[in-house]
Design a protein around this motif. Sequence first.
Motif, PDB file in Angstrom:
ATOM      1  N   VAL A  12      -3.699  11.539   7.639  1.00 28.75           N
ATOM      2  CA  VAL A  12      -3.153  12.892   7.650  1.00 28.75           C
ATOM      3  C   VAL A  12      -1.680  12.822   7.263  1.00 28.75           C
ATOM      4  O   VAL A  12      -0.904  12.069   7.863  1.00 28.75           O
ATOM      5  N   GLU A  13      -1.308  13.598   6.260  1.00 31.28           N
ATOM      6  CA  GLU A  13       0.063  13.594   5.750  1.00 31.28           C
ATOM      7  C   GLU A  13       0.861  14.773   6.303  1.00 31.28           C
ATOM      8  O   GLU A  13       0.782  15.893   5.808  1.00 31.28           O
ATOM      9  N   GLY A  14       1.612  14.506   7.368  1.00 30.88           N
ATOM     10  CA  GLY A  14       2.505  15.518   7.918  1.00 30.88           C
ATOM     11  C   GLY A  14       1.774  16.741   8.453  1.00 30.88           C
ATOM     12  O   GLY A  14       0.644  16.667   8.935  1.00 30.88           O
ATOM     13  N   ASP A  15       2.425  17.876   8.340  1.00 30.33           N
ATOM     14  CA  ASP A  15       1.911  19.131   8.889  1.00 30.33           C
ATOM     15  C   ASP A  15       0.905  19.764   7.930  1.00 30.33           C
ATOM     16  O   ASP A  15       1.126  20.853   7.395  1.00 30.33           O
ATOM     17  N   TRP A  16      -0.204  19.087   7.710  1.00 25.41           N
ATOM     18  CA  TRP A  16      -1.178  19.510   6.708  1.00 25.41           C
ATOM     19  C   TRP A  16      -1.803  20.859   7.039  1.00 25.41           C
ATOM     20  O   TRP A  16      -2.154  21.615   6.127  1.00 25.41           O
ATOM     21  N   GLY A  37       4.453  22.170  -4.933  1.00 23.99           N
ATOM     22  CA  GLY A  37       3.350  21.624  -4.162  1.00 23.99           C
ATOM     23  C   GLY A  37       2.961  22.533  -3.013  1.00 23.99           C
ATOM     24  O   GLY A  37       3.629  23.539  -2.751  1.00 23.99           O
ATOM     25  N   PRO A  38       1.885  22.181  -2.348  1.00 21.39           N
ATOM     26  CA  PRO A  38       1.031  21.012  -2.565  1.00 21.39           C
ATOM     27  C   PRO A  38       0.138  21.191  -3.798  1.00 21.39           C
ATOM     28  O   PRO A  38      -0.215  22.314  -4.163  1.00 21.39           O
ATOM     29  N   LEU A  39      -0.246  20.053  -4.408  1.00 25.42           N
ATOM     30  CA  LEU A  39      -1.021  20.083  -5.640  1.00 25.42           C
ATOM     31  C   LEU A  39      -2.497  19.733  -5.432  1.00 25.42           C
ATOM     32  O   LEU A  39      -3.239  19.635  -6.416  1.00 25.42           O
ATOM     33  N   GLY A  55      -9.900   4.132  -1.750  1.00 24.31           N
ATOM     34  CA  GLY A  55     -10.850   5.141  -1.307  1.00 24.31           C
ATOM     35  C   GLY A  55     -10.439   5.872  -0.050  1.00 24.31           C
ATOM     36  O   GLY A  55     -11.237   6.603   0.542  1.00 24.31           O
ATOM     37  N   VAL A  56      -9.197   5.698   0.370  1.00 24.78           N
ATOM     38  CA  VAL A  56      -8.684   6.406   1.540  1.00 24.78           C
ATOM     39  C   VAL A  56      -8.307   7.829   1.142  1.00 24.78           C
ATOM     40  O   VAL A  56      -7.641   8.046   0.121  1.00 24.78           O
ATOM     41  N   PHE A  57      -8.724   8.807   1.955  1.00 22.85           N
ATOM     42  CA  PHE A  57      -8.375  10.198   1.721  1.00 22.85           C
ATOM     43  C   PHE A  57      -7.083  10.536   2.460  1.00 22.85           C
ATOM     44  O   PHE A  57      -7.028  10.459   3.691  1.00 22.85           O
ATOM     45  N   HIS A  58      -6.053  10.887   1.693  1.00 29.87           N
ATOM     46  CA  HIS A  58      -4.789  11.354   2.265  1.00 29.87           C
ATOM     47  C   HIS A  58      -4.842  12.882   2.268  1.00 29.87           C
ATOM     48  O   HIS A  58      -4.729  13.518   1.217  1.00 29.87           O
ATOM     49  N   VAL A  59      -5.039  13.458   3.445  1.00 35.97           N
ATOM     50  CA  VAL A  59      -5.200  14.906   3.547  1.00 35.97           C
ATOM     51  C   VAL A  59      -3.821  15.553   3.582  1.00 35.97           C
ATOM     52  O   VAL A  59      -2.984  15.231   4.431  1.00 35.97           O
ATOM     53  N   ILE A  60      -3.612  16.443   2.643  1.00 37.90           N
ATOM     54  CA  ILE A  60      -2.296  17.029   2.400  1.00 37.90           C
ATOM     55  C   ILE A  60      -2.207  18.472   2.875  1.00 37.90           C
ATOM     56  O   ILE A  60      -1.199  18.906   3.404  1.00 37.90           O
TER      57      ILE A  60
END
Length: 321
Positions: A20-24, A68-70, A79-84
């Motif tokens: 999880v990337e920050g305040d997604w 962003g976000p894009l 294959g890791v999902f970085h949820v933005i």
Amino acid sequence: MATIPWLVDVLRAAGIQVVVEGDWLNRGRPGSFDPIGVLWHHTAATSSATNPHPALNICINGRSDLPGPLCQALVDYHGVFHVISAGRCNHAGVSGGSGPIPAGDGNTLMIGWEIDYNGVDQRMTTAQYDAAVAATAAVLTRLGRDSSHARGHRETSTTGKIDPSFIDLDVMRSDVAAKMAGGGGGWTSIVDNATAGRFTASANWGVSTYSGQRYGADYRYADPVAASDAAWYRFAVPRTGNYRVEAWWPANSGYNAATPYVVATTTGNRTVYVDQRATGGQWRTLGTFTLPAGDANRVAVSRWSSAAGLVIADAVRLTEV
């Protein structure tokens, strides 16, 4: 602003590794967001095992010409999902319509994956593809849509986009459909380094309990050399067919950055290199391969690596797909 706050839970329930990337939950663009499909992209950045997500910052913060976000998530080299973002993102532009996706505002209509590879002289990794298929299947199931609602940007673009390069989008939809129908739920088997009669290695391979990320009681290690001296995993494959091959290793900065895994397929040995300095303590997909029926050595960890650091052999899992 409408959002999809369920995204992380759905991905994790599908067995996908999520960061999880920050305040997604509160990141997004103003405007409507009522998705009916999933859109695949590539970032045009060159990723690698040691630089797995070079476009992440741009996908979060945008560019001078496009805020962003894009995308809702970036899929890195492993294959890791970085949820933005749980909200609307600037990824799709105007949709010209494709399959069941109508013409209109693509950012309203679709959830976007940015798969981090350059698309010119680099293809997406098997790990990226497998994770993106599994994620797409899980999200479309949550949306109540079928696999035809998975599209590539080049199919919906009105401005000549080419992404995602080097994949057949009809095959992708077929793979998503199979996953939604329960594909991958067939025969499965795990061989650990301690599985009696199923693991063989020379005396050059030591035994360690050092890492808490190990699978089972211990794991094996050896120095890299210019010779194979492989540790082999033996499986009784029930029938010739396609099998997902996964490996488990404990990660450590002193382990090898290019560990060769060798898969004995129906068309000969295939080698996949993994970075055992990272993403340890979990199942990591090496790819899907056609394996012959029979009880034989099917997967090996080779010591033949040009990289420094210990080569690790822990556990391997096969799953019929």
